[in-house]
Design a protein around this motif. Structure first.
Motif, PDB file in Angstrom:
ATOM      1  N   PHE A   1      15.467   0.452  20.821  1.00 48.90           N
ATOM      2  CA  PHE A   1      16.739   1.049  20.407  1.00 48.90           C
ATOM      3  C   PHE A   1      17.892   0.261  21.030  1.00 48.90           C
ATOM      4  N   PRO A   2      18.138  -0.955  20.551  1.00 45.18           N
ATOM      5  CA  PRO A   2      19.115  -1.849  21.200  1.00 45.18           C
ATOM      6  C   PRO A   2      20.541  -1.324  21.209  1.00 45.18           C
ATOM      7  N   LYS A   3      20.899  -0.453  20.277  1.00 41.89           N
ATOM      8  CA  LYS A   3      22.279   0.044  20.212  1.00 41.89           C
ATOM      9  C   LYS A   3      22.462   1.401  20.897  1.00 41.89           C
ATOM     10  N   ALA A   4      21.380   1.942  21.422  1.00 40.14           N
ATOM     11  CA  ALA A   4      21.448   3.274  22.044  1.00 40.14           C
ATOM     12  C   ALA A   4      21.996   3.186  23.465  1.00 40.14           C
ATOM     13  N   ILE A   5      22.656   4.247  23.891  1.00 44.98           N
ATOM     14  CA  ILE A   5      23.121   4.368  25.277  1.00 44.98           C
ATOM     15  C   ILE A   5      21.989   5.000  26.091  1.00 44.98           C
ATOM     16  N   GLN A   6      21.555   4.314  27.122  1.00 42.47           N
ATOM     17  CA  GLN A   6      20.456   4.817  27.934  1.00 42.47           C
ATOM     18  C   GLN A   6      20.969   5.830  28.951  1.00 42.47           C
ATOM     19  N   VAL A   7      20.236   6.921  29.074  1.00 42.71           N
ATOM     20  CA  VAL A   7      20.595   7.990  30.010  1.00 42.71           C
ATOM     21  C   VAL A   7      19.399   8.265  30.916  1.00 42.71           C
ATOM     22  N   THR A   8      19.634   8.222  32.216  1.00 46.46           N
ATOM     23  CA  THR A   8      18.611   8.641  33.175  1.00 46.46           C
ATOM     24  C   THR A   8      18.677  10.150  33.306  1.00 46.46           C
ATOM     25  N   ASP A   9      17.563  10.801  33.047  1.00 50.67           N
ATOM     26  CA  ASP A   9      17.547  12.258  33.054  1.00 50.67           C
ATOM     27  C   ASP A   9      17.909  12.797  34.433  1.00 50.67           C
ATOM     28  N   ARG A  10      18.803  13.753  34.467  1.00 52.89           N
ATOM     29  CA  ARG A  10      19.280  14.328  35.730  1.00 52.89           C
ATOM     30  C   ARG A  10      18.152  14.932  36.550  1.00 52.89           C
ATOM     31  N   PHE A  11      17.129  15.456  35.884  1.00 53.61           N
ATOM     32  CA  PHE A  11      16.064  16.134  36.600  1.00 53.61           C
ATOM     33  C   PHE A  11      15.191  15.155  37.378  1.00 53.61           C
ATOM     34  N   HIS A  12      15.109  13.907  36.920  1.00 56.56           N
ATOM     35  CA  HIS A  12      14.378  12.889  37.675  1.00 56.56           C
ATOM     36  C   HIS A  12      15.162  12.501  38.925  1.00 56.56           C
ATOM     37  N   VAL A  13      16.480  12.469  38.806  1.00 60.52           N
ATOM     38  CA  VAL A  13      17.324  12.159  39.963  1.00 60.52           C
ATOM     39  C   VAL A  13      17.228  13.283  40.989  1.00 60.52           C
TER      40      VAL A  13
ATOM     41  N   ASN B   1      26.159  19.852  37.672  1.00 61.01           N
ATOM     42  CA  ASN B   1      26.551  21.111  37.046  1.00 61.01           C
ATOM     43  C   ASN B   1      28.042  21.216  36.779  1.00 61.01           C
ATOM     44  N   THR B   2      28.853  20.573  37.612  1.00 57.40           N
ATOM     45  CA  THR B   2      30.299  20.815  37.534  1.00 57.40           C
ATOM     46  C   THR B   2      31.100  19.635  36.987  1.00 57.40           C
ATOM     47  N   ALA B   3      30.634  18.418  37.194  1.00 55.06           N
ATOM     48  CA  ALA B   3      31.410  17.257  36.736  1.00 55.06           C
ATOM     49  C   ALA B   3      31.450  17.227  35.210  1.00 55.06           C
ATOM     50  N   THR B   4      32.619  16.960  34.663  1.00 50.55           N
ATOM     51  CA  THR B   4      32.796  16.983  33.207  1.00 50.55           C
ATOM     52  C   THR B   4      33.057  15.598  32.617  1.00 50.55           C
ATOM     53  N   THR B   5      33.385  14.628  33.468  1.00 53.32           N
ATOM     54  CA  THR B   5      33.642  13.270  32.981  1.00 53.32           C
ATOM     55  C   THR B   5      32.913  12.269  33.861  1.00 53.32           C
ATOM     56  N   ILE B   6      32.758  11.062  33.332  1.00 59.62           N
ATOM     57  CA  ILE B   6      32.106  10.002  34.095  1.00 59.62           C
ATOM     58  C   ILE B   6      32.918   9.665  35.341  1.00 59.62           C
ATOM     59  N   GLN B   7      34.239   9.631  35.213  1.00 56.38           N
ATOM     60  CA  GLN B   7      35.093   9.285  36.347  1.00 56.38           C
ATOM     61  C   GLN B   7      34.956  10.304  37.483  1.00 56.38           C
ATOM     62  N   THR B   8      34.956  11.582  37.117  1.00 49.63           N
ATOM     63  CA  THR B   8      34.807  12.630  38.130  1.00 49.63           C
ATOM     64  C   THR B   8      33.446  12.543  38.806  1.00 49.63           C
ATOM     65  N   ALA B   9      32.404  12.343  38.008  1.00 48.75           N
ATOM     66  CA  ALA B   9      31.053  12.242  38.554  1.00 48.75           C
ATOM     67  C   ALA B   9      30.917  11.037  39.477  1.00 48.75           C
TER      68      ALA B   9
ATOM     69  N   SER C   1      23.230   4.266  34.022  1.00 47.79           N
ATOM     70  CA  SER C   1      22.483   5.173  33.143  1.00 47.79           C
ATOM     71  C   SER C   1      22.564   6.614  33.636  1.00 47.79           C
ATOM     72  N   ILE C   2      22.724   6.813  34.947  1.00 47.15           N
ATOM     73  CA  ILE C   2      22.881   8.168  35.482  1.00 47.15           C
ATOM     74  C   ILE C   2      24.223   8.751  35.051  1.00 47.15           C
ATOM     75  N   LEU C   3      25.276   7.939  35.119  1.00 41.85           N
ATOM     76  CA  LEU C   3      26.609   8.411  34.723  1.00 41.85           C
ATOM     77  C   LEU C   3      26.707   8.657  33.222  1.00 41.85           C
ATOM     78  N   ASN C   4      25.868   7.977  32.443  1.00 36.10           N
ATOM     79  CA  ASN C   4      25.889   8.196  30.999  1.00 36.10           C
ATOM     80  C   ASN C   4      25.518   9.630  30.624  1.00 36.10           C
ATOM     81  N   TYR C   5      24.869  10.337  31.549  1.00 36.07           N
ATOM     82  CA  TYR C   5      24.532  11.744  31.311  1.00 36.07           C
ATOM     83  C   TYR C   5      25.785  12.565  31.039  1.00 36.07           C
TER      84      TYR C   5
ATOM     85  N   ASN D   1      27.726  13.397  27.144  1.00 37.14           N
ATOM     86  CA  ASN D   1      27.528  14.677  26.443  1.00 37.14           C
ATOM     87  C   ASN D   1      26.404  15.502  27.063  1.00 37.14           C
ATOM     88  N   LYS D   2      26.081  15.173  28.332  1.00 40.04           N
ATOM     89  CA  LYS D   2      25.070  15.889  29.111  1.00 40.04           C
ATOM     90  C   LYS D   2      23.728  15.973  28.378  1.00 40.04           C
ATOM     91  N   SER D   3      23.255  14.806  27.977  1.00 36.09           N
ATOM     92  CA  SER D   3      21.968  14.734  27.284  1.00 36.09           C
ATOM     93  C   SER D   3      20.818  14.704  28.291  1.00 36.09           C
TER      94      SER D   3
END
Length: 210
Positions: free
Chosen positions: A13-25, A124-132, A164-168, A171-173
């Motif tokens: 999926f070369p065009k997809a944004i990779q997200v590291t699942d929060r639960f693994h972190v 749970n509380t951060a709503t943007t990448i910058q805040t996170a 990839s962690i911040l990409n969560y 849209n909190k995927s």
């Protein structure tokens, strides 16, 4: 967070944004916390064994000290396992009482628990990448101040995979739906004690679940 999984995802999926699942972190942080608890438990077991030997040499019966909730030191550390996975708001009355004794006896476990809760609150509380990003930087400083080697390893893993962690936070995927479907497949396979004909098994999966 495995590099092999990232490579597979980028090629398929070369065009997809990779997200590291929060639960693994969060799992890494929880494992670091449990390692601290386990070390104390082994020390408590060793201490109790030494006290039992000493009592035998003196011809006395060993009676372990109990805390106000009826737990011995060894039991306290063993029975605290599950409460450390939960947020304080989800504790039962017994778990709440046990946590007060645990944190009073082992302040380092309290510090480690607060680090885990701090990481959980960021997700749970951060709503943007910058805040996170800002909150993760502050959390990293708290980890350094704690001096816990295991948590420093977690912080380093987050630093390496921070994009990839911040990409969560876009849209909190999460991959919860994929994990749920994977569990259904495993349960379906277990009903037949394994699979011999893979093609027919995939056909049945398609027919039932697709």
């Amino acid at each position: 967070m495995a590099n092999s999984m990232k490579t597979i995802a980028s090629k398929c999926f070369p065009k997809a944004i990779q997200v590291t699942d929060r639960f693994h972190v969060q799992k890494l942080a929880l494992e670091a916390l449990q390692n601290i608890r386990i070390k104390h438990r082994w020390d408590a077991i060793d201490q109790e064994n030494q006290q039992i030997k000493q009592a035998k040499t003196q011809g006395e019966q060993f009676v372990p000290k109990e805390f106000s909730n009826g737990d011995t030191r060894k039991q306290l550390l063993a029975r605290s396992r599950y409460l450390l996975y939960k947020a304080p708001s989800n504790w039962t009355q017994n778990q709440s009482e046990r946590s007060k004794i645990l944190f009073a006896e082992y302040p380092d476990i309290k510090v480690a628990f607060d680090l885990v809760q701090g990481l959980r609150n960021i997700f749970n509380t951060a709503t943007t990448i910058q805040t996170a990003y800002t909150k993760l930087a502050h959390w990293h400083k708290d980890v350094e101040a704690s001096g816990f080697k295991s948590f420093q390893t977690v912080a380093n893993s987050i630093s390496v995979n921070y994009r990839s962690i911040l990409n969560y936070f876009i849209n909190k995927s999460t991959n919860a739906s994929a994990e749920s479907f994977n569990a259904k497949i495993k349960a379906f396979r277990a009903q037949f004690r394994g699979v011999k004909n893979v093609e027919f098994f995939l056909y049945r999966l398609t027919t039932i679940f697709a």
